[in-house]
Design a protein around this motif. Structure first.
Motif, PDB file in Angstrom:
ATOM      1  N   ALA A  32       0.805  -1.022   0.147  1.00  0.00           N
ATOM      2  CA  ALA A  32      -0.312   0.383   0.108  1.00  0.00           C
ATOM      3  C   ALA A  32       0.565   1.334   0.124  1.00  0.00           C
ATOM      4  O   ALA A  32       1.503   1.753   0.580  1.00  0.00           O
ATOM      5  CB  ALA A  32      -0.975  -0.051   0.769  1.00  0.00           C
ATOM      6  N   PHE A  33       0.154   1.856  -1.107  1.00  0.00           N
ATOM      7  CA  PHE A  33       1.457   3.536  -0.990  1.00  0.00           C
ATOM      8  C   PHE A  33       0.155   4.487  -1.359  1.00  0.00           C
ATOM      9  O   PHE A  33      -0.904   4.314  -1.674  1.00  0.00           O
ATOM     10  CB  PHE A  33       2.261   3.601  -2.625  1.00  0.00           C
ATOM     11  N   ALA A  34       0.644   5.416  -0.493  1.00  0.00           N
ATOM     12  CA  ALA A  34       0.013   6.942  -0.304  1.00  0.00           C
ATOM     13  C   ALA A  34       0.074   7.892  -1.852  1.00  0.00           C
ATOM     14  O   ALA A  34       0.863   7.748  -2.083  1.00  0.00           O
ATOM     15  CB  ALA A  34      -0.205   7.472   0.546  1.00  0.00           C
ATOM     16  N   GLN A  35      -1.630   8.304  -2.406  1.00  0.00           N
ATOM     17  CA  GLN A  35      -1.656   8.665  -2.939  1.00  0.00           C
ATOM     18  C   GLN A  35      -1.896  10.182  -2.854  1.00  0.00           C
ATOM     19  O   GLN A  35      -1.115  11.407  -3.260  1.00  0.00           O
ATOM     20  CB  GLN A  35      -3.113   9.145  -4.421  1.00  0.00           C
ATOM     21  N   ASP A  36      -2.390  10.308  -1.266  1.00  0.00           N
ATOM     22  CA  ASP A  36      -2.293  11.562  -0.450  1.00  0.00           C
ATOM     23  C   ASP A  36      -1.990  11.403   1.171  1.00  0.00           C
ATOM     24  O   ASP A  36      -2.075  10.146   0.906  1.00  0.00           O
ATOM     25  CB  ASP A  36      -4.171  12.148  -0.333  1.00  0.00           C
ATOM     26  N   ALA A  37      -0.955  12.502   1.601  1.00  0.00           N
ATOM     27  CA  ALA A  37      -0.986  11.842   2.686  1.00  0.00           C
ATOM     28  C   ALA A  37      -2.330  11.641   3.855  1.00  0.00           C
ATOM     29  O   ALA A  37      -3.258  12.183   3.516  1.00  0.00           O
ATOM     30  CB  ALA A  37      -0.197  12.856   2.968  1.00  0.00           C
ATOM     31  N   PRO A  38      -1.616  11.204   4.710  1.00  0.00           N
ATOM     32  CA  PRO A  38      -2.462  11.166   5.719  1.00  0.00           C
ATOM     33  C   PRO A  38      -3.112  12.176   6.211  1.00  0.00           C
ATOM     34  O   PRO A  38      -1.928  13.254   6.653  1.00  0.00           O
ATOM     35  CB  PRO A  38      -2.194   9.364   6.168  1.00  0.00           C
ATOM     36  N   SER A  39      -3.720  11.956   6.923  1.00  0.00           N
ATOM     37  CA  SER A  39      -4.421  13.139   7.392  1.00  0.00           C
ATOM     38  C   SER A  39      -4.078  13.118   9.673  1.00  0.00           C
ATOM     39  O   SER A  39      -3.979  12.348   9.636  1.00  0.00           O
ATOM     40  CB  SER A  39      -5.769  13.771   7.702  1.00  0.00           C
ATOM     41  N   ALA A  40      -3.454  14.743   9.234  1.00  0.00           N
ATOM     42  CA  ALA A  40      -2.558  14.231  11.429  1.00  0.00           C
ATOM     43  C   ALA A  40      -3.957  13.894  12.451  1.00  0.00           C
ATOM     44  O   ALA A  40      -3.838  13.882  13.168  1.00  0.00           O
ATOM     45  CB  ALA A  40      -2.705  16.094  11.383  1.00  0.00           C
ATOM     46  N   ALA A  41      -5.565  14.480  11.755  1.00  0.00           N
ATOM     47  CA  ALA A  41      -5.809  13.407  12.608  1.00  0.00           C
ATOM     48  C   ALA A  41      -5.847  11.928  12.493  1.00  0.00           C
ATOM     49  O   ALA A  41      -6.173  11.359  13.862  1.00  0.00           O
ATOM     50  CB  ALA A  41      -7.754  14.160  12.376  1.00  0.00           C
ATOM     51  N   ASP A  42      -6.096  11.860  11.703  1.00  0.00           N
ATOM     52  CA  ASP A  42      -5.912   9.593  11.473  1.00  0.00           C
ATOM     53  C   ASP A  42      -4.304   9.461  12.280  1.00  0.00           C
ATOM     54  O   ASP A  42      -4.050   8.091  12.929  1.00  0.00           O
ATOM     55  CB  ASP A  42      -5.882   9.761   9.807  1.00  0.00           C
ATOM     56  N   VAL A  43      -3.489  10.094  11.986  1.00  0.00           N
ATOM     57  CA  VAL A  43      -2.000   9.964  12.316  1.00  0.00           C
ATOM     58  C   VAL A  43      -1.835   9.940  14.053  1.00  0.00           C
ATOM     59  O   VAL A  43      -1.480   8.803  14.931  1.00  0.00           O
ATOM     60  CB  VAL A  43      -0.764  10.636  12.406  1.00  0.00           C
ATOM     61  N   ALA A  44      -2.977  10.918  14.659  1.00  0.00           N
ATOM     62  CA  ALA A  44      -3.079  10.824  16.241  1.00  0.00           C
ATOM     63  C   ALA A  44      -4.072  10.415  16.952  1.00  0.00           C
ATOM     64  O   ALA A  44      -4.280  10.089  17.419  1.00  0.00           O
ATOM     65  CB  ALA A  44      -3.646  12.377  16.676  1.00  0.00           C
ATOM     66  N   LYS A  45      -4.757   9.488  16.067  1.00  0.00           N
ATOM     67  CA  LYS A  45      -6.077   8.514  16.104  1.00  0.00           C
ATOM     68  C   LYS A  45      -5.361   7.634  17.194  1.00  0.00           C
ATOM     69  O   LYS A  45      -4.847   6.519  17.462  1.00  0.00           O
ATOM     70  CB  LYS A  45      -6.891   7.971  15.195  1.00  0.00           C
ATOM     71  N   PRO A  46      -6.592   7.115  18.296  1.00  0.00           N
ATOM     72  CA  PRO A  46      -5.756   5.592  19.210  1.00  0.00           C
ATOM     73  C   PRO A  46      -6.006   4.848  18.207  1.00  0.00           C
ATOM     74  O   PRO A  46      -7.064   4.832  17.843  1.00  0.00           O
ATOM     75  CB  PRO A  46      -7.033   5.990  20.599  1.00  0.00           C
ATOM     76  N   GLY A 199       2.410  15.111  12.115  1.00  0.00           N
ATOM     77  CA  GLY A 199       1.795  15.109  11.150  1.00  0.00           C
ATOM     78  C   GLY A 199       1.995  14.215   9.914  1.00  0.00           C
ATOM     79  O   GLY A 199       1.869  13.629   8.791  1.00  0.00           O
ATOM     80  N   GLU A 200       3.451  14.629   9.793  1.00  0.00           N
ATOM     81  CA  GLU A 200       4.355  14.802   8.128  1.00  0.00           C
ATOM     82  C   GLU A 200       5.298  13.360   8.388  1.00  0.00           C
ATOM     83  O   GLU A 200       5.866  13.201   9.418  1.00  0.00           O
ATOM     84  CB  GLU A 200       5.568  15.959   8.548  1.00  0.00           C
ATOM     85  N   MET A 201       4.991  12.578   7.457  1.00  0.00           N
ATOM     86  CA  MET A 201       5.744  11.271   7.544  1.00  0.00           C
ATOM     87  C   MET A 201       7.306  11.486   7.095  1.00  0.00           C
ATOM     88  O   MET A 201       7.448  12.514   5.804  1.00  0.00           O
ATOM     89  CB  MET A 201       5.180  10.091   5.984  1.00  0.00           C
TER      90      MET A 201
END
Length: 221
Positions: A32-46, A199-201
């Motif tokens: 799986a490779f991202a076309q769009d970066a994941p959101s900061a909210a997704d990164v922070a999700k418990p 949030g930045e990969m």
């Protein structure tokens, strides 16, 4: 399920990396490779497991590391870069540092399970056990995994029976697998170490200087 109990039990009873032939990281995590970066909210999700973090909870910069306990690059980062980050930024309340498990093989999952069982809710102890596992990585990965993990567990105050019970904890294994699946499918993590800085990969084993530039820029903003 990414990690199966049958494969897990079989791997722990065998010696050496050859035991994991056919159980490659690409099979484990997919392509799986991202076309769009994941959101900061997704990164922070418990996740299914509580985050283990060092530093001030409200620090202006949050770094999240996804790592595999059998990853040599992760071990090298832990040895050469992380202590500098801790002294310069984490201990000075500038950075909150979160470690999340992303096992690239069955033995890495076993190491992560042991760290969780020893530490329970103590983040400081969790990071200390991870440090021990990374420093002794060659021993417990290349030799009889169960027996070597029992020795490491004993060093951290856990009996041999308690280590065995930990490695048979299906619920814990399921939670690690669920969090790994979310990281792969939603956050597009497909290698270790992978970092998120506010949030930045950032993929790969970055230098202390590279982290410093990003952290300083965020502290100024």
């Amino acid at each position: 399920m990414i990690i199966t109990r049958r494969a897990f039990t079989a791997a722990l009873s065998l010696t050496g990396l050859a035991a994991l032939a056919g159980f490659s990281p690409l099979r484990l995590i997919g392509e799986a490779f991202a076309q769009d970066a994941p959101s900061a909210a997704d990164v922070a999700k418990p996740g299914a497991l509580p985050d283990m973090a060092l530093g001030a909870p409200n620090a202006p910069v949050t770094i999240i590391e996804y790592a595999s306990m059998t990853c040599s690059h992760c071990a090298n980062f832990n040895e050469t870069v992380f202590p500098k980050l801790k002294a310069e930024y984490i201990d000075t309340s500038k950075v909150k540092y979160v470690f999340r498990e992303f096992p690239l093989d069955i033995k890495a999952a076993a190491g992560s399970m042991l760290a969780r069982c020893i530490a329970k809710d103590d983040a400081g102890k969790y990071f200390a056990v991870n440090d021990m596992l990374f420093k002794q990585q060659t021993d417990w990965v290349l030799k009889n995994t169960t027996e070597t993990l029992k020795r490491i567990g004993k060093q951290a105050g856990l009996s041999g029976d308690a280590v065995e019970a930990c490695l048979k904890d299906q619920a814990l294994l399921d939670k690690i697998a669920a969090d790994q699946k979310f990281a792969n499918e939603v956050l597009k993590v497909n290698s270790t170490p992978t970092f998120f800085i506010n949030g930045e990969m950032l993929r790969g084993e970055a230098s202390f200087e590279e982290f410093g530039k990003k952290i300083k820029a965020l502290l100024k903003s």
